[in-house]
Design a protein around this motif. Sequence first.
Motif, short mmCIF file in Angstrom:
data_model
loop_
_atom_site.label_atom_id
_atom_site.label_comp_id
_atom_site.label_asym_id
_atom_site.label_seq_id
_atom_site.Cartn_x
_atom_site.Cartn_y
_atom_site.Cartn_z
N HIS A 58 3.73 1.07 -16.91
CA HIS A 58 3.97 -0.15 -17.68
C HIS A 58 3.05 -0.11 -18.90
O HIS A 58 1.83 0.05 -18.76
N THR A 59 3.60 -0.27 -20.07
CA THR A 59 2.81 -0.32 -21.30
C THR A 59 3.26 -1.52 -22.12
O THR A 59 4.23 -2.20 -21.77
N GLU A 64 8.11 3.55 -18.45
CA GLU A 64 8.53 4.95 -18.43
C GLU A 64 8.41 5.48 -17.01
O GLU A 64 7.41 5.25 -16.32
N GLN A 65 9.44 6.19 -16.57
CA GLN A 65 9.46 6.82 -15.24
C GLN A 65 9.13 8.30 -15.41
O GLN A 65 9.72 8.98 -16.25
N SER A 88 14.68 0.66 -19.31
CA SER A 88 14.93 -0.66 -19.91
C SER A 88 14.21 -1.75 -19.14
O SER A 88 13.96 -2.84 -19.66
N SER A 89 13.89 -1.48 -17.86
CA SER A 89 13.13 -2.42 -17.04
C SER A 89 12.24 -1.61 -16.10
O SER A 89 12.58 -0.47 -15.78
N PRO A 90 11.11 -2.17 -15.65
CA PRO A 90 10.17 -1.42 -14.81
C PRO A 90 10.62 -1.32 -13.36
O PRO A 90 9.91 -1.73 -12.44
#
Length: 201
Positions: A58-59, A64-65, A88-90
Amino acid sequence: MTKEIELKVRLSEANLPALTDFLNQVATPADHSTLKNDYYDTPACALSKAKAALRIRHTEGGAEQTLKTRGQPQAGLQIRGEWNWPLSSPALDVSLFEQAEVQDAWPAGVDAKTLAVVFGTHFERQAWLWTDASSDTTIEVVIDQGLIVAGELEQPLLEVELELKQGNANLLWTLVAQMQSVAPLWISDIIKLNVAIAWPT
């Protein structure tokens, strides 16, 4: 997929100011960021046992995965396959693992449908870029300081990573030797996931 070539070292908090001052002299300060990562695994920690790691970072700019496969240690360096996917979502997107290249590297017997968050890391990251013009080499140095969190358990995190961005991998050792001259360091091949699952539950 990219190939990640890195060297991890650890140090005591007491020696952090000296190392930071040194890096400010020999390298160019880059980004400072606050990062929150969620690491995923199966209930039996199958990814960790296969020396792989899966996280969502999470930034401020989004999420990003990242999947990192089993490393190949070479003289203390870790060379790992790495995939990064913007989200697009965590939330974990297991459909990304269906890509042929990922399937070729996916640990055998790991059921992606059983993956869940097993721990997190919350830390401040300071980065520098060190360059050697004669060999066209660039190395990113980052210092991560914060916490590893698993349920109600917490453990301090203080880690230094040197990652080759381009050029001669042998210069990772050159730079770490210079750093060693100002702050005692020790090589570490312990990934954060292994630290977390070693705690009592």
